[in-house]
Design a protein around this motif. Structure first.
Motif, PDB file in Angstrom:
ATOM      1  N   LYS A  49       0.834  -1.202   0.000  1.00 51.96           N
ATOM      2  CA  LYS A  49       0.000   0.000   0.000  1.00 51.96           C
ATOM      3  C   LYS A  49       0.874   1.260   0.000  1.00 51.96           C
ATOM      4  O   LYS A  49       0.644   2.195  -0.775  1.00 51.96           O
ATOM      5  CB  LYS A  49      -0.905  -0.013   1.227  1.00 51.96           C
ATOM      6  CG  LYS A  49      -1.668   1.265   1.487  1.00 51.96           C
ATOM      7  CD  LYS A  49      -2.456   1.148   2.800  1.00 51.96           C
ATOM      8  CE  LYS A  49      -3.120   2.463   3.153  1.00 51.96           C
ATOM      9  NZ  LYS A  49      -3.863   2.367   4.445  1.00 51.96           N
ATOM     10  N   LYS A  50       1.874   1.270   0.849  1.00 52.70           N
ATOM     11  CA  LYS A  50       2.778   2.419   0.959  1.00 52.70           C
ATOM     12  C   LYS A  50       3.532   2.648  -0.346  1.00 52.70           C
ATOM     13  O   LYS A  50       3.686   3.798  -0.805  1.00 52.70           O
ATOM     14  CB  LYS A  50       3.769   2.198   2.103  1.00 52.70           C
ATOM     15  CG  LYS A  50       4.773   3.322   2.295  1.00 52.70           C
ATOM     16  CD  LYS A  50       5.733   2.997   3.437  1.00 52.70           C
ATOM     17  CE  LYS A  50       6.794   4.086   3.582  1.00 52.70           C
ATOM     18  NZ  LYS A  50       7.761   3.737   4.676  1.00 52.70           N
ATOM     19  N   LYS A  56       1.243   4.099  -3.116  1.00 48.09           N
ATOM     20  CA  LYS A  56       0.965   5.513  -2.867  1.00 48.09           C
ATOM     21  C   LYS A  56       2.166   6.370  -3.213  1.00 48.09           C
ATOM     22  O   LYS A  56       2.020   7.467  -3.776  1.00 48.09           O
ATOM     23  CB  LYS A  56       0.576   5.712  -1.406  1.00 48.09           C
ATOM     24  CG  LYS A  56       0.140   7.140  -1.080  1.00 48.09           C
ATOM     25  CD  LYS A  56      -0.356   7.247   0.351  1.00 48.09           C
ATOM     26  CE  LYS A  56      -0.826   8.676   0.647  1.00 48.09           C
ATOM     27  NZ  LYS A  56      -1.341   8.791   2.047  1.00 48.09           N
ATOM     28  N   SER A  57       3.369   5.890  -2.917  1.00 51.47           N
ATOM     29  CA  SER A  57       4.579   6.682  -3.160  1.00 51.47           C
ATOM     30  C   SER A  57       4.847   6.911  -4.641  1.00 51.47           C
ATOM     31  O   SER A  57       5.516   7.876  -5.008  1.00 51.47           O
ATOM     32  CB  SER A  57       5.793   6.003  -2.512  1.00 51.47           C
ATOM     33  OG  SER A  57       6.210   4.863  -3.255  1.00 51.47           O
ATOM     34  N   ASP A  68      -2.695   3.134  -8.053  1.00 50.86           N
ATOM     35  CA  ASP A  68      -3.708   2.521  -7.208  1.00 50.86           C
ATOM     36  C   ASP A  68      -3.168   1.211  -6.659  1.00 50.86           C
ATOM     37  O   ASP A  68      -2.268   0.592  -7.242  1.00 50.86           O
ATOM     38  CB  ASP A  68      -4.985   2.253  -8.003  1.00 50.86           C
ATOM     39  CG  ASP A  68      -5.790   3.513  -8.296  1.00 50.86           C
ATOM     40  OD1 ASP A  68      -5.598   4.529  -7.601  1.00 50.86           O
ATOM     41  OD2 ASP A  68      -6.606   3.480  -9.229  1.00 50.86           O
ATOM     42  N   ASP A 124      -6.336   6.045  -3.006  1.00 48.58           N
ATOM     43  CA  ASP A 124      -5.129   5.415  -3.523  1.00 48.58           C
ATOM     44  C   ASP A 124      -5.128   3.912  -3.209  1.00 48.58           C
ATOM     45  O   ASP A 124      -4.539   3.120  -3.928  1.00 48.58           O
ATOM     46  CB  ASP A 124      -3.883   6.052  -2.915  1.00 48.58           C
ATOM     47  CG  ASP A 124      -3.656   7.450  -3.447  1.00 48.58           C
ATOM     48  OD1 ASP A 124      -3.101   8.267  -2.700  1.00 48.58           O
ATOM     49  OD2 ASP A 124      -4.044   7.723  -4.599  1.00 48.58           O
ATOM     50  N   PHE A 125      -5.759   3.556  -2.104  1.00 48.60           N
ATOM     51  CA  PHE A 125      -5.774   2.153  -1.686  1.00 48.60           C
ATOM     52  C   PHE A 125      -7.208   1.682  -1.596  1.00 48.60           C
ATOM     53  O   PHE A 125      -8.048   2.301  -0.964  1.00 48.60           O
ATOM     54  CB  PHE A 125      -5.109   2.028  -0.318  1.00 48.60           C
ATOM     55  CG  PHE A 125      -5.297   0.675   0.314  1.00 48.60           C
ATOM     56  CD1 PHE A 125      -4.709  -0.440  -0.248  1.00 48.60           C
ATOM     57  CD2 PHE A 125      -6.048   0.535   1.458  1.00 48.60           C
ATOM     58  CE1 PHE A 125      -4.861  -1.681   0.336  1.00 48.60           C
ATOM     59  CE2 PHE A 125      -6.208  -0.703   2.045  1.00 48.60           C
ATOM     60  CZ  PHE A 125      -5.608  -1.804   1.486  1.00 48.60           C
TER      61      PHE A 125
END
Length: 310
Positions: free
Chosen positions: A50-51, A54-55, A59, A87-88
């Motif tokens: 997830k991180k 996002k970075s 998605d 984003d997640f």
């Protein structure tokens, strides 16, 4: 350009990992190491992906279905079509996986739960081409250690990105390896291609990390003529022509990576080979080089991964 990273987790009982394998190393005890490690490190394995997504502005979709205690409510296609904009997105969908699993067991009762899961991840790869231009799949035990964008580092117009395990193939006909070994997959694909009158040389593809654009994934046509492919694999498992010794036949099973390699040759798919930075196999060695971007912890030594991750 719409981009997504996705992963998959299904709690498959240890007894369903190896099916009717005759190889002594393919045991439920061995599989239980994976089952228990995934449960212990479940949340951090999700959070790391997830991180990373996002970075890099992609998605992230986590597909999962726990056979023991989770109840899932949301409908994947409906929720994702609405694309709420986070984003997640966690699509905890009971019906989609259950339907897929039920149909597979009906059509192919000899498949193990583990095999079905590995076909399901390719099914999801195909489904996501309806929504995204570029897709990165990460096995649940693959952990990003970088904030460098995979999609910027690899030009997916040049072909699907996967890792090959060719160096681990033992081509001696006296070998007796497990059904998931690179050698088993090589000989199985070899036999399939030869049966079709094609050049049997092939690459042993690892699908633990897959990066591709929708055009190439569609061209791969993984599930095109799927029953015919499985019928061929079934026929070869009991081949009595004398072309293959019994120890080779004992390694044949229904593996998504074998079919991926077969389809690559049949449909003439352009491939880019991931290097050890973007697909680093953590096995028996006890270190992770500093330049590694994504570590694939096949050893399930996640404590070592988290020390490097931090």
């Amino acid at each position: 350009m719409k981009r997504v990273i996705y992963s998959l987790y299904v709690d498959v009982p240890a007894k369903e990992h190896y099916g009717d394998s005759k190889i002594k190393y393919d045991t439920a005890e061995k599989a239980s190491v994976t089952v228990n490690a995934f449960k212990k490190h479940y949340q951090k394995l999700i959070d790391s992906k997830k991180k990373y997504a996002k970075s890099i502005g992609a998605d992230f979709v986590m597909f999962e279905y726990d056979l023991h205690y989770k109840t899932f409510e949301r409908n994947f296609k409906k929720d994702y079509a609405n694309n709420i904009g986070a984003d997640f997105k966690m699509f905890e969908n009971d019906n989609q996986y259950q339907t897929f699993e039920r149909n597979f067991k009906k059509d192919f009762p000899m498949f193990t739960g583990y095999e079905i899961i590995n076909f399901y991840k390719i099914h999801l790869l195909t489904e996501l081409t309806k929504l995204y231009d570029e897709i990165l799949y990460l096995d649940f035990d693959a952990v990003p250690l970088t904030d460098e964008s995979f999609f910027e580092a690899w030009d997916l117009s040049k072909g699907i990105c996967v890792y090959n395990n060719n160096d681990h193939v033992v081509k001696e006909k006296t070998i007796r390896h497990g059904i998931r070994s690179p050698s088993a997959k090589y000989f199985n694909c070899y036999a399939m291609l030869l049966d079709k009158g094609l050049n049997p040389r092939n690459d042993v593809i690892n699908t633990g990390i897959i990066g591709g654009r929708k055009e190439d994934i569609i061209k791969l046509d993984f599930f095109g003529g799927f029953k015919d492919v499985i019928d061929l694999m079934t026929k070869l498992r009991s081949d009595n022509s004398g072309l293959y010794p019994q120890n080779i036949l004992d390694m044949f099973r229904y593996d998504n990576e074998t079919i991926f390699s077969y389809k690559k040759e049949v449909n003439k798919i352009n491939i880019q080979w991931l290097d050890n930075k973007w697909h680093y196999f953590l096995d028996t060695q006890k270190f992770i080089p500093e330049d590694v971007k994504i570590v694939h912890a096949i050893s399930k030594d996640f404590d070592l991964v988290w020390r490097r991750y931090a």
